[in-house]
Design a protein around this motif. Structure first.
Motif, mmCIF file in Angstrom:
data_model
loop_
_atom_site.group_PDB
_atom_site.id
_atom_site.type_symbol
_atom_site.label_atom_id
_atom_site.label_comp_id
_atom_site.label_asym_id
_atom_site.label_seq_id
_atom_site.Cartn_x
_atom_site.Cartn_y
_atom_site.Cartn_z
ATOM 1 N N THR A 30 -19.916 7.853 -2.200
ATOM 2 C CA THR A 30 -18.562 7.493 -1.790
ATOM 3 C C THR A 30 -18.546 7.057 -0.342
ATOM 4 O OG1 THR A 30 -17.788 9.220 -3.276
ATOM 5 C CG2 THR A 30 -16.184 8.284 -1.771
ATOM 6 N N THR A 34 -19.090 2.313 0.540
ATOM 7 C CA THR A 34 -17.719 1.813 0.477
ATOM 8 C C THR A 34 -17.370 0.932 1.664
ATOM 9 O OG1 THR A 34 -17.116 4.013 1.282
ATOM 10 C CG2 THR A 34 -16.666 3.523 -1.015
ATOM 11 N N VAL A 37 -15.653 -3.797 -0.658
ATOM 12 C CA VAL A 37 -15.082 -3.508 -1.970
ATOM 13 C C VAL A 37 -16.088 -3.808 -3.077
ATOM 14 C CG1 VAL A 37 -13.251 -4.082 -3.580
ATOM 15 C CG2 VAL A 37 -12.755 -3.930 -1.154
ATOM 16 N N GLY A 40 -18.529 -1.047 -3.427
ATOM 17 C CA GLY A 40 -17.848 0.132 -3.955
ATOM 18 C C GLY A 40 -17.661 0.024 -5.461
ATOM 19 N N SER A 44 -19.555 2.313 -8.358
ATOM 20 C CA SER A 44 -18.791 3.161 -9.268
ATOM 21 C C SER A 44 -19.002 2.729 -10.715
ATOM 22 C CB SER A 44 -17.304 3.170 -8.904
ATOM 23 O OG SER A 44 -16.808 1.876 -8.733
ATOM 24 N N LEU A 144 -13.354 5.136 -5.164
ATOM 25 C CA LEU A 144 -14.181 4.235 -4.371
ATOM 26 C C LEU A 144 -13.429 2.957 -4.041
ATOM 27 C CD1 LEU A 144 -17.918 4.378 -5.280
ATOM 28 C CD2 LEU A 144 -16.461 6.034 -4.245
ATOM 29 N N LEU A 147 -11.035 3.738 -1.139
ATOM 30 C CA LEU A 147 -11.739 3.922 0.127
ATOM 31 C C LEU A 147 -12.330 2.607 0.631
ATOM 32 C CD1 LEU A 147 -12.523 6.004 2.220
ATOM 33 C CD2 LEU A 147 -14.560 6.498 0.912
ATOM 34 N N SER A 148 -12.964 1.854 -0.267
ATOM 35 C CA SER A 148 -13.608 0.615 0.186
ATOM 36 C C SER A 148 -12.585 -0.441 0.566
ATOM 37 C CB SER A 148 -14.582 0.085 -0.864
ATOM 38 O OG SER A 148 -13.933 -0.097 -2.093
ATOM 39 N N ARG A 151 -11.501 0.404 4.036
ATOM 40 C CA ARG A 151 -12.559 0.140 4.997
ATOM 41 C C ARG A 151 -12.801 -1.344 5.193
ATOM 42 N NH1 ARG A 151 -17.857 3.418 4.048
ATOM 43 N NH2 ARG A 151 -18.349 2.623 6.112
ATOM 44 N N ALA A 181 -16.167 5.908 7.639
ATOM 45 C CA ALA A 181 -16.193 6.417 6.269
ATOM 46 C C ALA A 181 -15.773 7.874 6.245
ATOM 47 C CB ALA A 181 -17.597 6.263 5.692
#
Lengths: 202, 191, 204
Positions: A30, A34, A37, A40, A44, A144, A147-148, A151, A181
């Motif tokens: 994770t 990430t 995108v 990520g 996943s 994910l 989060l991605s 980020r 992260a």
């Protein structure tokens, strides 16, 4: 304990028992992949592949495996699917494989997968294990993705490589760094707990 | 000297926890008290060094010569699982108090991504035998450093007023992020 | 059967079945993977040497590979040098092209790097850095121009642009090129000398 409906079995993986935000499992990938995108999502999906297939296999053969060697057997099953995922990525999605680096093989130690085999697939039917794996995978993909997205949008101004932030935006480079992260995930965890306590009326 | 560079890199510049994101589960779970952090760190370092040796042997004496590189993942994880079992039995025999102290942490080491990560990264970088051993030991030390530092901070944090939703993992991660930033300062040390 | 036998039987079968399965997958994907690695190198060569059709490895040593590129009519189109060295954060692998006369650098591309994202990592796609490597002098060490110029015509042929906020990574790339350029020049000139002497019955 009443058995859940199929729908509930699936949905629990998305929020109540979300592997990342609630169970705090699978943190390593994770945080590591990430930064963008696309990585990520790729990670996943690869994890979902391993989780779903491993759950299917374990649920199918659970009666044949003596309890003492079950962990070792699960590990071999999981490791095999991880190897397959790794090989397929290297062969047909080379740039993504390069970007993910050593983290694809590391899916094998993703606590989510072994955890689900031990906690669920070894004790439930093939059908239910499949739904459970599907739910957990969906929860993982969502986590994910969230989060991605944060980020990449804040860290590079792009989403899936496309500029989404105008030229007025200076990227927050920290977001792409390891520090970003950690901090983002920490805040997201806090937000998840906050929502949880508000909706359940702590 | 190449070996010293690998050691320093593993501990500071490319710290296993703060750069490679390996070993997060124990990092979050066992870093609440300095004592347990030190024990976990040492146990991990021990297992890592041995894993480095064994994985190098398997990779270079069996897998590569016989074109079995695709069995890396399966063989590494089985080796690690067995090693952890052996280490557990060994510690139980020679030092029951130590075994008591480490308690449940030992089995947890198996799913510690750091160990698997070590074996994979060493294989990826195609390190020679001695380099792999130093890398294993260094990564373990890096992990120990990160986890002990974190425990020290968390012991202090326990006394601070952390917002409810952030208590536990949330604030730990944010602290880890700040630590990662600090460690960024070590980049370029080895040029 | 008793428990121990069953345990061993199960473990062995699990091992054999997975092993067999994996061997199958490995055989299916092995070629494709090797091709992918090769494709990456060839793409890099295409970027730095014009008209490269056929690719032969002239020399290979640790951290350095020299390729000879021949064009459509079989003439030498240039050389591609693949070099690996220490960057700011981790190793950098790059490829630069040389013209057949070993006088000019025809281009530079980064194959692999792990520099700081958003900063040093710019060496991989910052046009004002990469494009300005074309037509550099290959006869001696190059140096960095700080601050960078925007017009390549204004850049002396023995200088390359720096990337602002990535000066160290730029310097690292330069160091790698300078040292491997010197080595490559020596090896290639040696090779050329040999060909001239053994005209007709050479093989290297």
């Amino acid at each position: 304990m009443a058995t859940k409906s199929i729908k509930a079995e699936y949905l629990k993986g998305l929020w109540d028992e979300n592997p990342v935000f609630r169970q705090l499992l699978g943190m390593c990938p994770t945080l590591a992949v990430t930064g963008t995108v696309i990585t990520g999502i790729a990670m996943s999906l690869a994890t979902a592949f391993v989780l779903i297939l491993s759950s299917l296999v374990v649920a199918s053969v659970k009666k044949l495996i003596p309890s003492q060697v079950r962990i070792a057997s699960y590990i071999v099953v999981i490791a095999s699917f991880v190897t397959i995922a790794d090989q397929v990525l290297k062969a047909y999605f080379y740039p993504i494989s390069e970007a993910l680096g050593p983290y694809v093989p590391l899916i094998v130690v993703n606590c989510i997968i072994l955890g689900r085999q031990e906690a669920f697939s070894s004790k439930n039917s093939v059908g239910r294990s499949f739904i459970d794996a599907l739910g957990m995978s969906s929860g993982f993909i969502l986590a994910l993705l969230l989060l991605s997205s944060i980020r990449e949008i804040l860290g590079a101004g792009t989403f899936l490589g496309y500029q989404v932030m105008g030229p007025w935006f200076t990227p927050w480079i920290i977001m792409i760094l390891p520090a970003g992260a950690f901090i983002t995930l920490g805040i997201l965890l806090g937000v998840a707990l906050l929502i949880e306590s508000k909706t359940k009326g702590s | 000297m190449e070996l010293i560079a690998i050691f320093i890199s593993a501990v500071l510049v490319q710290n296993f926890v703060l750069y490679y994101f390996l070993g997060i589960c124990p990092f979050l779970g066992v870093s609440k008290k300095i004592d347990s952090a030190v024990s976990m760190g040492l146990a991990v370092t021990f297992v890592m060094t041995i894993t480095a040796i064994v994985s190098w042997l398997i990779n270079n004496l069996i897998l590569i010569p016989y074109d079995l590189a695709f069995l890396q993942i399966v063989s590494f994880i089985l080796v690690i699982a067995s090693l952890v079992q052996l280490v557990e039995m060994f510690i139980r025999k020679i030092s029951p108090p130590l075994y008591q102290a480490l308690g449940i942490y030992l089995p947890l080491i198996t799913t510690n991504c750091a160990i698997m990560g070590l074996a994979l990264i060493a294989a990826l970088n195609e390190y020679a035998f001695l380099e792999t051993v130093v890398f294993g030991f260094g990564s373990g030390m890096g992990f120990t450093l990160a986890i002990v530092l974190m425990a020290g901070i968390r012991e202090q944090l326990d006394l601070a007023d952390v917002p409810e939703p952030l208590k536990g993992a949330g604030i730990a991660l944010i602290v880890a992020g700040i630590m990662a930033l600090a460690f960024n300062g070590f980049i370029g040390m080895l040029s | 059967m008793n428990l121990s036998t069953r345990m061993i039987l199960v473990l062995t079968s699990v091992g054999l079945i997975s092993g067999g399965f994996l061997a199958g997958v490995a055989t299916l994907t092995k070629e494709k993977i090797a091709l992918n690695v090769q494709a990456e190198i060839e793409e890099a060569i295409q970027e730095v040497v014009d008209d490269a059709e056929v690719n032969t490895v002239l020399h290979e040593e640790e951290n350095l590979v020299i390729y000879q590129e021949t064009g459509k009519e079989g003439m030498i189109a240039g050389y591609a040098v693949q070099a690996t060295g220490v960057g700011f954060q981790d190793k950098i692998t790059l490829m630069f092209g040389l013209d057949p006369a070993l006088e000019k650098i025809t281009g530079l591309t980064i194959i692999d790097q792990k520099e700081t994202p958003g900063l040093g990592a710019k060496i991989e796609d910052w046009d004002a850095f990469l494009k300005f490597w074309e037509n550099r002098n290959a006869s001696g060490p190059l140096s960095l121009r700080k601050p960078p110029v925007s017009d390549i015509k204004k850049l002396p042929p023995d200088e390359v642009n720096t990337i602002t906020a990535a000066t160290i990574s730029s310097q690292k790339v330069l160091d790698i090129v300078n040292s491997s350029l010197e080595r490559a020049r020596k090896l290639l000139q040696q090779g050329k000398g040999e060909t001239k002497e053994q005209d007709g019955n050479e093989k290297h």
